[in-house]
Structure formats: structure tokens, C-alpha cells
Enzyme design. Structure first.
Site, PDB file in Angstrom:
ATOM      1  N   ASP A 132       0.863  -1.191   0.000  1.00  0.00           N
ATOM      2  CA  ASP A 132       0.000   0.000   0.000  1.00  0.00           C
ATOM      3  C   ASP A 132       0.899   1.240   0.000  1.00  0.00           C
ATOM      4  OD1 ASP A 132      -3.157   0.749   1.183  1.00  0.00           O
ATOM      5  OD2 ASP A 132      -1.584   2.273   1.124  1.00  0.00           O
ATOM      6  N   ASP A 149      -3.562   2.273  -5.470  1.00  0.00           N
ATOM      7  CA  ASP A 149      -2.309   2.313  -4.710  1.00  0.00           C
ATOM      8  C   ASP A 149      -2.058   1.079  -3.861  1.00  0.00           C
ATOM      9  OD1 ASP A 149      -3.810   2.731  -2.303  1.00  0.00           O
ATOM     10  OD2 ASP A 149      -2.184   3.979  -1.534  1.00  0.00           O
ATOM     11  N   GLU A 150      -2.836   0.007  -4.089  1.00  0.00           N
ATOM     12  CA  GLU A 150      -2.578  -1.189  -3.271  1.00  0.00           C
ATOM     13  C   GLU A 150      -2.813  -2.470  -4.052  1.00  0.00           C
ATOM     14  OE1 GLU A 150      -5.503  -2.115  -0.185  1.00  0.00           O
ATOM     15  OE2 GLU A 150      -6.757  -0.543  -1.023  1.00  0.00           O
TER      16      GLU A 150
HETATM   17  P1  TTP Z   1      -5.175   5.157   0.983  1.00  0.00           P
HETATM   18  O1  TTP Z   1      -4.184   4.089   0.700  1.00  0.00           O
HETATM   19  O2  TTP Z   1      -6.314   4.834   1.881  1.00  0.00           O
HETATM   20  O3  TTP Z   1      -4.462   6.419   1.612  1.00  0.00           O
HETATM   21  P2  TTP Z   1      -3.047   7.042   1.296  1.00  0.00           P
HETATM   22  O4  TTP Z   1      -2.277   6.215   0.334  1.00  0.00           O
HETATM   23  O5  TTP Z   1      -3.247   8.466   0.873  1.00  0.00           O
HETATM   24  O6  TTP Z   1      -2.348   7.076   2.700  1.00  0.00           O
HETATM   25  P3  TTP Z   1      -1.790   5.832   3.557  1.00  0.00           P
HETATM   26  O7  TTP Z   1      -2.053   4.589   2.755  1.00  0.00           O
HETATM   27  O8  TTP Z   1      -0.331   6.106   3.717  1.00  0.00           O
HETATM   28  O9  TTP Z   1      -2.534   5.877   4.827  1.00  0.00           O
HETATM   29  O10 TTP Z   1      -5.781   5.693  -0.374  1.00  0.00           O
HETATM   30  C1  TTP Z   1      -5.022   5.810  -1.565  1.00  0.00           C
HETATM   31  C2  TTP Z   1      -5.446   7.039  -2.323  1.00  0.00           C
HETATM   32  O11 TTP Z   1      -6.837   6.984  -2.601  1.00  0.00           O
HETATM   33  C3  TTP Z   1      -5.230   8.329  -1.592  1.00  0.00           C
HETATM   34  O12 TTP Z   1      -3.923   8.842  -1.753  1.00  0.00           O
HETATM   35  C4  TTP Z   1      -6.299   9.217  -2.160  1.00  0.00           C
HETATM   36  C5  TTP Z   1      -7.409   8.277  -2.556  1.00  0.00           C
HETATM   37  N1  TTP Z   1      -8.500   8.326  -1.571  1.00  0.00           N
HETATM   38  C6  TTP Z   1      -9.573   9.171  -1.822  1.00  0.00           C
HETATM   39  O13 TTP Z   1      -9.627   9.817  -2.853  1.00  0.00           O
HETATM   40  N2  TTP Z   1     -10.577   9.238  -0.885  1.00  0.00           N
HETATM   41  C7  TTP Z   1     -10.552   8.520   0.282  1.00  0.00           C
HETATM   42  O14 TTP Z   1     -11.473   8.628   1.105  1.00  0.00           O
HETATM   43  C8  TTP Z   1      -9.445   7.657   0.521  1.00  0.00           C
HETATM   44  C9  TTP Z   1      -9.369   6.854   1.798  1.00  0.00           C
HETATM   45  C10 TTP Z   1      -8.440   7.603  -0.422  1.00  0.00           C
HETATM   46 MG    MG Z   2      -2.112   4.143   0.614  1.00  0.00          MG
END
Ligand code: TTP
Ligand code: MG
Length: 362
Positions: free
Chosen positions: A10, A105-106
Site C-alpha cells: 500500500d 495504490d494497493e
Molecule cells: P489510501 O491508501 O487509503 O491512503 P493514502 O495512500 O493516501 O495514505 P496511507 O495509505 O499512507 O494511509 O488511499 C489511496 C489514495 O486513494 C489516496 O492517496 C487518495 C485516494 N483516496 C480518496 O480519494 N478518498 C478517500 O477517502 C481515501 C481513503 C483515499
Molecule cells: Mg495508501
């Protein structure tokens, strides 16, 4: 039973990290990606520097500005995130074919069969992390465990730039102390329902019988029963994108009338293109397949610069394809139409989170 080796990757603060990479002036600063604060927009994500102020995804941007007036707000650039995502996936593919992307992103990887690094999933995960950073300039966190549920939780444990392992021995104990709200897949509504039932952590959940869980949560009951014991049998599924989509038909009686052949092909064209669009794909290549009564088989293809649509003059295309065949001389046993050169219809259609931007006014 041999346990599996699952890695969950992730990216850290994904959208914000891409912005900080591309704009050095944003680095080491509280950065918020999403709707601007003077609109009714929400935070998509924010840099770790902004998280210290209590800002998080889905928070109204106006509230984020109150929490951190000096924060920099930027609008999302989806194409840049998509590009990074493609690069990350191609990096992951170097390790195994068994990859399940879960969002931009995962992704989950099943490396049970991998013999790289003597089969050490932790060392593989470390290598993946450094390769991703080399190739994208971004950092990722990795969770390693024996199933998807725990690997996902593990990737969150040591963020950012994290590496966290939950072994089969640790699994059940790990789940027992975990707050129910931290269980991936248990949303706010289910969490509240569980709290009302006196279930606050994994140990509480484990006390509830399968029957009771099924009564309260229906089909999900079995999954909750399993995960409260650190068990999750879901396989890592690679949504391999098919290279072609087509339909064919073998006739009980060989066709020898051109009109019948044309009519059949028009039907096959529509059926095959319906399948393409049901998969939210676009195709630029059409292939006609014919098997003659003597079992000789031929194909004829044409590729277009634009996606083939239902509005296409399909009769013209079919007639062109047929023009270099022997349908006038030989009876036809089988006809097929296949579409290839496929691509996704909308570049973000697999990305439901983006609904959040629907009310973005800037
Ligand atoms: P996440 O992996 O949940 O968040 P992140 O990568 O920004 O942070 P981390 O994993 O380090 O905690 O989500 C990936 C991307 O998805 C995030 O950068 C932006 C998008 N996203 C949204 O647009 N709305 C949301 O509510 C969430 C949770 C994520
Ligand atoms: Mg993330």
C-alpha cells in the site's frame, strides 16, 4: 497444512506523495490533495506532515484548513496517479503473476511459490519496496502474512515506509486484541452494530457462535467467524485482462447462402461487442473466423484507429472481411467474431473512491 505467503503493498499518502515528488516546494510541508477549502470539497488524502494536525481522507477541506491554516491545498491530478499506479503494477509483476490490485495504490501478491530470496516473503517485500521507490520515487508500506486479511492489516501497522510481518503463530493473538473498527471490511455501520452486541475487539468476536453471527450479519457471518480466528481462505485473484473477447457458432447444417452468413455475422458482431462493453472495455481489432465444411479454418482481421462501436457500419466491415474468403465457393460450418486490442473504457472506472469528488466545486 502449508501456510501461504501473502504480501499486501500500500503506497504511503499516495496522491500527496506524487504531488510532493513532482513539486519539490511541497516537500516536508502539510499538503492536502482534494477539494479546495472554499468549495464544498473533501480531502482525498494528505501528506504525513498534515496528518499531525488531525487531518484525514474524507474530511471537509474547510475543516482541514481550520485545523492547519498553513497547509497547502492542491487539486488532484488523476492522470499522474494513474501513471504511477501502472508503473507500480509493472514493478510488482516482476515478482509473481499472482497479483490482485485492490485500488490504484494497493495490491496483494501471493508469493507462496516464489523461490526468490530462498522463499522469504519478508525479504521479497523489502526488495519490492526498494524497487518501487527506485522506479517511482515514492514509498510503499508492506504487510506480510499468511492470508489477505492479516496482510492488509499488517501493511497499515508500520506506515509510512513500513514493513510488518504477522506470522501464523502470531495471527490469532494479533486479531484478539484488535479493535473491531480496525478490521478491514467492517465499516462504520457494522462496527456500530457490533458495539451494540458487546463486540469491541477480535476476542469478543470470537466468543460469538457461527450461527449467531450468521443471524446478525447474514452471509458475512462466516467471514467474521473466520477472521476472528485469524483465518481467511480468500485466494489472491489476478483479474487478468483478457486479450480478446468473442463468440462463435457451429451450425447444425452447413451454410451456403451468403445472405444467411451475413445475417449470422451481424448477430455475432452485436453479441460479441455487447460482451466487450459489459466488461467496460473498448476494442479496435475485429477478427472473423470461418471453418468450412471440410474443416479448413481461416481468420481475417482489421484494426481501426478508433474503438469499434455499435454505430459502426458493421455490414460493411463484415463484407470487407468476407471479401478475401471462399464463402461463395465453400459451405460454412462455423462462424466467429472476436474483438481484440482491448482497453479499459474509463481510466478510473475501477476506482470507486473517486465518488468523493462528485461534489467537488472549484
Ligand atoms: P489510501 O491508501 O487509503 O491512503 P493514502 O495512500 O493516501 O495514505 P496511507 O495509505 O499512507 O494511509 O488511499 C489511496 C489514495 O486513494 C489516496 O492517496 C487518495 C485516494 N483516496 C480518496 O480519494 N478518498 C478517500 O477517502 C481515501 C481513503 C483515499
Ligand atoms: Mg495508501
Amino acid at each position: 497444512m502449508n501456510s501461504r505467503k501473502i504480501i499486501h503493498i500500500d503506497m504511503d499518502a499516495f496522491f500527496a506523495a506524487v504531488e510532493q515528488r513532482d513539486h519539490p516546494e511541497y516537500r516536508n510541508k502539510p499538503l492536502i490533495v482534494g477539494g479546495l477549502p472554499d468549495s464544498r470539497g473533501v480531502v482525498a488524502t494528505c501528506s504525513y506532515e498534515a496528518r499531525k494536525f488531525g487531518i484525514h481522507s474524507a474530511m471537509p477541506s474547510s475543516q482541514a484548513r481550520r485545523l492547519c491554516p498553513q497547509a497547502i491545498f492542491v487539486k488532484p491530478r488523476f492522470e499522474a496517479y494513474k501513471e504511477a499506479s501502472i508503473l507500480i503494477r509493472s514493478t510488482l509483476k516482476q515478482y509473481t503473476d499472482l497479483i490482485e490490485p485492490a485500488s490504484l495504490d494497493e495490491a496483494y501478491l501471493d508469493v507462496s511459490q516464489s523461490d526468490e530470496f530462498d522463499g522469504s516473503a519478508t525479504l521479497i517485500a523489502k526488495d519490492i519496496k526498494s524497487k518501487i521507490t527506485n522506479q517511482t520515487g515514492l514509498t510503499a508500506s508492506a504487510g506480510i502474512s499468511y492470508n489477505k486479511f492479516l496482510a492488509k492489516i499488517a501493511s497499515d501497522m508500520d506506515k509510512p515506509d513500513g514493513l510488518f510481518l504477522i506470522t501464523p503463530e502470531q495471527g490469532p493473538e494479533f486479531v484478539a486484541q484488535l479493535a473491531i473498527g480496525k478490521f478491514h471490511g467492517i465499516g462504520k455501520a457494522t462496527e456500530a452494530k457490533m458495539h451494540a452486541l458487546g463486540i469491541f475487539n477480535g476476542a469478543d468476536l470470537k466468543q460469538i457462535s457461527l450461527l449467531q453471527l450468521q443471524q446478525h450479519f447474514g452471509k458475512a457471518g462466516q467471514h467474521y467467524y473466520n477472521i476472528s480466528r485469524g483465518m481467511d481462505h480468500r485466494p489472491v485473484k489476478n483479474h487478468r485482462v483478457s486479450k480478446s473477447i468473442g463468440v462463435e457458432i457451429t451450425f447444425q447444417k452447413d451454410l451456403d447462402c451468403l445472405e444467411d452468413i451475413l445475417q449470422q455475422l451481424q448477430k455475432l458482431f452485436t453479441n460479441a461487442l455487447t460482451k466487450v462493453s459489459a466488461k467496460k472495455m473498448l476494442a479496435r481489432t475485429i477478427t472473423l473466423k470461418i471453418k468450412y465444411h471440410d474443416f479448413e479454418q481461416i481468420t481475417r482481421s482489421r484494426t481501426f484507429n478508433v474503438p469499434i462501436s455499435f454505430d459502426f457500419a458493421n455490414l460493411d466491415i463484415i463484407q470487407t472481411l468476407l471479401s478475401t474468403t471462399d464463402v461463395r465457393q465453400k459451405k460454412v460450418r462455423l462462424l466467429g467474431i472476436t474483438f481484440s486490442s482491448l482497453e479499459k473504457q474509463a481510466s478510473f472506472s475501477d476506482y470507486q473512491q473517486l465518488d468523493l469528488f462528485n461534489n467537488l466545486k472549484t
